[in-house]
Design a protein around this motif. Structure first.
Motif, PDB file in Angstrom:
ATOM      1  N   GLU A 111       0.842  -6.626  -0.136  1.00 32.68           N
ATOM      2  CA  GLU A 111       1.891  -5.860   0.372  1.00 32.68           C
ATOM      3  C   GLU A 111       2.110  -5.730   1.675  1.00 32.68           C
ATOM      4  O   GLU A 111       3.125  -5.870   2.269  1.00 32.68           O
ATOM      5  N   ALA A 112       0.859  -5.551   2.519  1.00 33.66           N
ATOM      6  CA  ALA A 112       0.898  -5.344   3.920  1.00 33.66           C
ATOM      7  C   ALA A 112       1.530  -6.714   4.548  1.00 33.66           C
ATOM      8  O   ALA A 112       2.193  -6.713   5.497  1.00 33.66           O
ATOM      9  N   ILE A 124      10.659  -9.801  15.222  1.00 30.67           N
ATOM     10  CA  ILE A 124       9.700  -8.923  15.625  1.00 30.67           C
ATOM     11  C   ILE A 124       8.176  -9.811  15.787  1.00 30.67           C
ATOM     12  O   ILE A 124       7.591 -10.385  14.754  1.00 30.67           O
ATOM     13  N   GLU A 125       7.674  -9.795  17.000  1.00 29.38           N
ATOM     14  CA  GLU A 125       6.365 -10.517  16.919  1.00 29.38           C
ATOM     15  C   GLU A 125       5.152  -9.555  16.340  1.00 29.38           C
ATOM     16  O   GLU A 125       5.350  -8.450  15.902  1.00 29.38           O
ATOM     17  N   ALA A 126       4.029 -10.647  16.058  1.00 25.10           N
ATOM     18  CA  ALA A 126       2.829  -9.936  15.458  1.00 25.10           C
ATOM     19  C   ALA A 126       2.326  -8.680  16.356  1.00 25.10           C
ATOM     20  O   ALA A 126       2.052  -7.939  15.445  1.00 25.10           O
ATOM     21  N   HIS A 127       2.455  -8.643  17.503  1.00 21.45           N
ATOM     22  CA  HIS A 127       1.703  -7.529  18.099  1.00 21.45           C
ATOM     23  C   HIS A 127       2.778  -6.333  18.266  1.00 21.45           C
ATOM     24  O   HIS A 127       2.463  -5.108  18.461  1.00 21.45           O
ATOM     25  N   GLU A 128       3.906  -6.585  17.772  1.00 23.69           N
ATOM     26  CA  GLU A 128       4.940  -5.494  17.496  1.00 23.69           C
ATOM     27  C   GLU A 128       4.879  -4.899  16.223  1.00 23.69           C
ATOM     28  O   GLU A 128       5.138  -3.919  15.971  1.00 23.69           O
ATOM     29  N   TYR A 129       4.871  -5.939  15.381  1.00 30.71           N
ATOM     30  CA  TYR A 129       4.985  -5.322  13.836  1.00 30.71           C
ATOM     31  C   TYR A 129       3.711  -4.731  13.541  1.00 30.71           C
ATOM     32  O   TYR A 129       3.529  -4.056  12.420  1.00 30.71           O
ATOM     33  N   GLY A 130       2.468  -5.155  14.162  1.00 32.78           N
ATOM     34  CA  GLY A 130       1.126  -4.636  13.605  1.00 32.78           C
ATOM     35  C   GLY A 130       0.997  -3.183  13.529  1.00 32.78           C
ATOM     36  O   GLY A 130       0.658  -2.655  12.564  1.00 32.78           O
ATOM     37  N   PRO A 131       1.530  -2.353  14.590  1.00 40.20           N
ATOM     38  CA  PRO A 131       1.307  -0.934  14.250  1.00 40.20           C
ATOM     39  C   PRO A 131       2.342  -0.261  13.421  1.00 40.20           C
ATOM     40  O   PRO A 131       2.008   0.604  12.802  1.00 40.20           O
ATOM     41  N   VAL A 132       3.633  -0.912  13.290  1.00 32.23           N
ATOM     42  CA  VAL A 132       4.338  -0.446  11.959  1.00 32.23           C
ATOM     43  C   VAL A 132       3.622  -0.723  10.739  1.00 32.23           C
ATOM     44  O   VAL A 132       3.743   0.005   9.832  1.00 32.23           O
ATOM     45  N   VAL A 133       3.092  -1.866  10.393  1.00 29.11           N
ATOM     46  CA  VAL A 133       2.546  -2.224   9.336  1.00 29.11           C
ATOM     47  C   VAL A 133       1.478  -1.067   8.922  1.00 29.11           C
ATOM     48  O   VAL A 133       1.253  -0.724   7.991  1.00 29.11           O
ATOM     49  N   ALA A 135       1.092   1.735  10.335  1.00 30.01           N
ATOM     50  CA  ALA A 135       1.928   3.021   9.918  1.00 30.01           C
ATOM     51  C   ALA A 135       2.272   3.233   8.567  1.00 30.01           C
ATOM     52  O   ALA A 135       2.379   4.442   7.819  1.00 30.01           O
ATOM     53  N   LEU A 136       2.793   2.329   8.167  1.00 25.54           N
ATOM     54  CA  LEU A 136       3.152   2.264   6.606  1.00 25.54           C
ATOM     55  C   LEU A 136       2.287   2.645   5.818  1.00 25.54           C
ATOM     56  O   LEU A 136       2.171   3.064   4.632  1.00 25.54           O
ATOM     57  N   ARG A 137       1.061   1.879   6.124  1.00 22.19           N
ATOM     58  CA  ARG A 137      -0.107   1.724   5.060  1.00 22.19           C
ATOM     59  C   ARG A 137      -0.765   3.169   4.959  1.00 22.19           C
ATOM     60  O   ARG A 137      -1.310   3.715   4.090  1.00 22.19           O
ATOM     61  N   LYS A 138      -0.383   4.101   6.148  1.00 21.98           N
ATOM     62  CA  LYS A 138      -1.086   5.465   6.047  1.00 21.98           C
ATOM     63  C   LYS A 138      -0.052   6.363   5.207  1.00 21.98           C
ATOM     64  O   LYS A 138      -0.369   7.582   5.083  1.00 21.98           O
ATOM     65  N   ASN A 139       1.217   5.638   4.900  1.00 19.64           N
ATOM     66  CA  ASN A 139       2.274   6.796   4.470  1.00 19.64           C
ATOM     67  C   ASN A 139       2.762   6.065   3.180  1.00 19.64           C
ATOM     68  O   ASN A 139       3.898   5.317   3.276  1.00 19.64           O
ATOM     69  N   PRO A 140       2.216   6.019   1.950  1.00 24.84           N
ATOM     70  CA  PRO A 140       2.633   5.342   0.706  1.00 24.84           C
ATOM     71  C   PRO A 140       4.088   5.482   0.381  1.00 24.84           C
ATOM     72  O   PRO A 140       4.577   4.493  -0.072  1.00 24.84           O
ATOM     73  N   TRP A 143       5.994   3.737   2.934  1.00 24.64           N
ATOM     74  CA  TRP A 143       5.724   2.123   2.299  1.00 24.64           C
ATOM     75  C   TRP A 143       6.547   1.576   1.365  1.00 24.64           C
ATOM     76  O   TRP A 143       7.304   0.553   1.191  1.00 24.64           O
ATOM     77  N   LEU A 144       6.346   2.464  -0.019  1.00 24.38           N
ATOM     78  CA  LEU A 144       7.180   2.269  -1.162  1.00 24.38           C
ATOM     79  C   LEU A 144       8.689   2.066  -0.853  1.00 24.38           C
ATOM     80  O   LEU A 144       9.383   1.277  -1.115  1.00 24.38           O
ATOM     81  N   ASP A 145       9.135   3.279  -0.321  1.00 23.20           N
ATOM     82  CA  ASP A 145      10.848   3.059   0.581  1.00 23.20           C
ATOM     83  C   ASP A 145      11.074   1.662   0.913  1.00 23.20           C
ATOM     84  O   ASP A 145      12.014   1.172   0.802  1.00 23.20           O
ATOM     85  N   PHE A 146      10.294   1.333   2.097  1.00 29.09           N
ATOM     86  CA  PHE A 146      10.487   0.193   2.737  1.00 29.09           C
ATOM     87  C   PHE A 146      10.631  -1.109   1.780  1.00 29.09           C
ATOM     88  O   PHE A 146      11.406  -1.827   1.829  1.00 29.09           O
ATOM     89  N   MET A 147       9.824  -1.144   1.007  1.00 31.43           N
ATOM     90  CA  MET A 147       9.568  -2.322   0.114  1.00 31.43           C
ATOM     91  C   MET A 147      10.717  -2.515  -0.911  1.00 31.43           C
ATOM     92  O   MET A 147      11.332  -3.370  -1.128  1.00 31.43           O
TER      93      MET A 147
END
Length: 247
Positions: A111-112, A124-133, A135-140, A143-147
């Motif tokens: 899912e990540a 969005i580049e990998a180094h830019e979306y890495g922190p977003v991914v 952050a979403l993993r820490k907030n289920p 994360w669910l709303d995003f998906m």
């Protein structure tokens, strides 16, 4: 929707900018769609029925009785159809929500990776979306709303949507269906009443078509012409067929 309503806190400077900038968006799309469905069919179907019966030399009382019966049946049928459609949409959302919840728990890495793929599609580049991914993993829940929104393109439906849709379509159908029948209430001769019914209904179709085009963002005048043309063709076909079979 404000950030406080979403449980999101922004820096004071950004929050101030958002408060100062008020956007006006048209948010009644579903209601307008239901009204369009109801009024469009309500104006056209009873209009064609009344014209057809008039072409068969029926009396105004018969046309009126049949028209009212059709409006009642049509309102129930259309309202039920709107209810079932909205209910089906809600059920589909619940099924997909449950599936996404299970996947986040059972296959979080997959899912990540899907989150990363979605963000990459926006450039969005990998180094830019890495922190977003991360952050979403820490907030289920986020994360669910995003998906649900970005992977499946699904918005959470209003739980009252099915009932509201049914009522809106049914009422709109009744209001539209009464218009072509009004002349038959006051003119005993159906041959005379049908002429007035044609004029009144085509004028109503013209106004309705313009309003439909205006609220849906299409060309109002073109929408008015197309809506009126469809109604005219339907009534003319019904009238001509009735005349042909009656003779």
């Amino acid at each position: 929707m404000g950030d406080h309503e979403n449980g999101i806190r922004l820096e004071p400077e950004r929050q101030k900018l958002l408060n100062e900038h008020s956007e006006k968006h048209f948010t009644a799309g579903e209601i307008v769609r239901d009204i369009i469905i109801g009024v469009s069919d309500g104006l056209t179907v009873p209009f064609a029925l009344a014209a057809g019966l008039s072409g068969a030399n029926a009396t105004s009382s018969i046309v009126l009785t049949a028209g009212i019966a059709e409006v009642a049946a049509g309102a129930i049928s259309m309202g039920l159809g709107g209810y079932l459609a909205a209910k089906s949409e809600s059920d589909h959302y619940k099924r997909e929500l449950k599936r996404e919840q299970e996947e986040i728990i059972t296959v979080p890495d997959t899912e990540a990776a899907e989150v990363a793929e979605i963000l990459a599609q926006y450039g969005i580049e990998a180094h830019e979306y890495g922190p977003v991914v991360s952050a979403l993993r820490k907030n289920p829940q986020a994360w669910l709303d995003f998906m649900m929104k970005f992977e499946l393109g699904l918005e959470k439906p209003d739980p009252r949507r099915a009932l509201h849709s049914a009522m809106t379509i049914a009422i709109a159908y009744i209001l539209g269906g009464i218009v072509p029948l009004i002349p038959y209430m006051f003119i005993p001769n159906a041959a005379e009443a049908v002429v007035i019914s044609v004029v009144v209904t085509l004028f109503a179709l013209l106004i309705f078509g313009y309003a439909k085009g205006y609220f849906t963002g299409n060309r109002p005048f073109r929408s008015a012409f197309e809506t009126t043309l469809i109604g005219a063709i339907a009534s003319a076909a019904a009238f001509g067929l009735a005349k042909a079979f009656h003779t």
